[in-house]
Design a protein around this motif. Structure first.
Motif, PDB file in Angstrom:
ATOM      1  N   MET A 133      28.358  22.761  49.332  1.00 33.90           N
ATOM      2  CA  MET A 133      28.721  23.013  50.641  1.00 33.90           C
ATOM      3  C   MET A 133      29.658  23.925  51.612  1.00 33.90           C
ATOM      4  N   PRO A 172      22.530  23.865  49.048  1.00 35.88           N
ATOM      5  CA  PRO A 172      24.142  22.652  49.431  1.00 35.88           C
ATOM      6  C   PRO A 172      22.738  21.658  48.299  1.00 35.88           C
ATOM      7  N   LEU A 174      32.420  25.293  52.667  1.00 32.14           N
ATOM      8  CA  LEU A 174      33.611  24.636  53.092  1.00 32.14           C
ATOM      9  C   LEU A 174      34.811  25.132  54.080  1.00 32.14           C
ATOM     10  N   THR A 202      36.953  18.883  53.848  1.00 32.80           N
ATOM     11  CA  THR A 202      36.455  19.546  53.541  1.00 32.80           C
ATOM     12  C   THR A 202      35.384  20.697  53.445  1.00 32.80           C
ATOM     13  N   TYR A 203      34.109  19.765  54.304  1.00 40.51           N
ATOM     14  CA  TYR A 203      33.108  20.932  54.181  1.00 40.51           C
ATOM     15  C   TYR A 203      33.041  21.568  55.789  1.00 40.51           C
ATOM     16  N   SER A 260      28.999  14.139  56.550  1.00 42.26           N
ATOM     17  CA  SER A 260      29.636  15.992  55.738  1.00 42.26           C
ATOM     18  C   SER A 260      28.770  16.463  56.532  1.00 42.26           C
ATOM     19  N   TYR A 261      27.521  16.676  55.748  1.00 45.36           N
ATOM     20  CA  TYR A 261      26.165  18.192  56.025  1.00 45.36           C
ATOM     21  C   TYR A 261      26.311  18.078  57.150  1.00 45.36           C
TER      22      TYR A 261
END
Length: 332
Positions: free
Chosen positions: A204, A240, A206, A256-257, A249-250
């Motif tokens: 993914m 991805p 960053l 992180t993402y 998160s996506y």
């Protein structure tokens, strides 16, 4: 690699706009599951995009690529452009003209011979019996850290990478070819940025490249640069593979993402109507489920559907996708 069709969704018609140089040009907008070309003549035409995905632009100026020659030598000699001599300004080497030979004129295949299957209602909405026009496009993969920072390019300045990419973009868009700028890698394999996963080792975009701002800073810079060029499309992240279990998160991002919503909104702050290409969360861009989830969640959060979005599907049918995973994404 040749890519064929992007499936389009979501709304907003927008008027013809004027580039900085004052020249009116064609624009695009998504309505339902179609993309329309809005011509300077005032006509509008349903189109699909056929073209070529370039390669080498994601790593053309990474550290160590020149093998003892002057900085930028490999990029100019083996890719699409770069400094033609030590210390020179980036120039194109003629390869863009070779690509244009396939995308313009008699060499461009506009009418594939296919027969569409008829479905009963409501499934008939998925297949239009009409025939769209065909529009030429190229996909340019990029490494975001090379675009933003010095550490990854042997020239000592990221501007050589920025200028080379820009010359490639202008070579195609000046010929009315759509250009899809693809965040292909966060950082290349040779990155000197500590803590930035190189090449395709991360699934993914960053949030940060080491201690430096990452994908959001990249899309902010790129969309500011090309907001006035309607031939430039933005592909948020290549393939991805973080999985459906990490949908939040996506969608929204985390420590992180950089989430798809964050990247989408970063671009929209600079370019309210540019076409945006988005892949699903899993299976290397062969996941329609999370794309539908993104759209519905975005509507729940904002009260409006995202505009001028094209779904990105990569049907490799390799080990990571497999036949057993094929039918559900295709049907969705």
């Amino acid at each position: 690699l040749q890519f064929l069709y992007f499936i389009a969704m979501a709304m907003r018609f927008y008027a013809l706009i004027t580039l900085a140089v004052g020249v009116r040009c064609d624009t695009f907008n998504a309505v339902g599951n179609k993309v329309f070309l809005n011509k300077t003549t005032g006509d509008s035409e349903w189109v699909v995009f056929n073209g070529i995905g370039l390669t080498c632009t994601e790593y053309m100026q990474e550290y160590g690529k020149d093998g003892g020659n002057y900085p930028g030598w490999w990029s100019y000699t083996n890719c699409f452009g770069g400094p033609a001599e030590a210390g020179g300004e980036p120039v194109l080497n003629g390869e863009t003209k070779n690509v244009l030979n396939f995308l313009k004129g008699a060499n461009y295949a506009r009418s594939p011979s296919v027969k569409k299957v008829s479905f009963p209602s409501p499934y008939s909405q998925a297949v239009d019996p009409g025939s769209p026009g065909h529009y030429p496009a190229v996909r340019i993969p990029m490494s975001a850290s090379c675009y933003l920072y010095d550490q990854d390019v042997t020239t000592g300045t990221h501007l050589t990478y920025v200028d080379t990419i820009d010359k490639i973009v202008q070579a195609f868009t000046n010929e009315s070819v759509a250009v899809i700028l693809d965040l292909h890698w966060n950082c290349p394999e040779s990155t000197h940025i500590q803590g930035c996963a190189g090449a395709q080792s991360i699934g993914m975009a960053l949030k940060n490249f080491g201690t430096n701002p990452g994908a959001l800073a990249f899309w902010d810079a790129v969309s500011k640069k090309y907001a006035a060029n309607p031939y430039v499309f933005y592909e948020l992240y290549n393939e991805p593979y973080i999985g459906l279990q990490d949908f939040q998160s996506y969608y929204a991002g985390d420590a992180t993402y950089a989430g798809m919503k964050e990247m989408y909104q970063t671009i929209r702050a600079n370019d309210p109507t540019g076409m945006i290409v988005m892949a699903g969360a899993s299976s290397y861009a062969w996941d329609a489920q999370s794309l539908i989830g993104f759209t519905l969640q975005y509507r729940n959060d904002t009260g409006a559907l995202p505009s001028n979005i094209m779904y990105n599907l990569h049907p490799y049918q390799g080990a990571s996708q497999g036949l057993e995973k094929s039918i559900p994404p295709a049907m969705r």
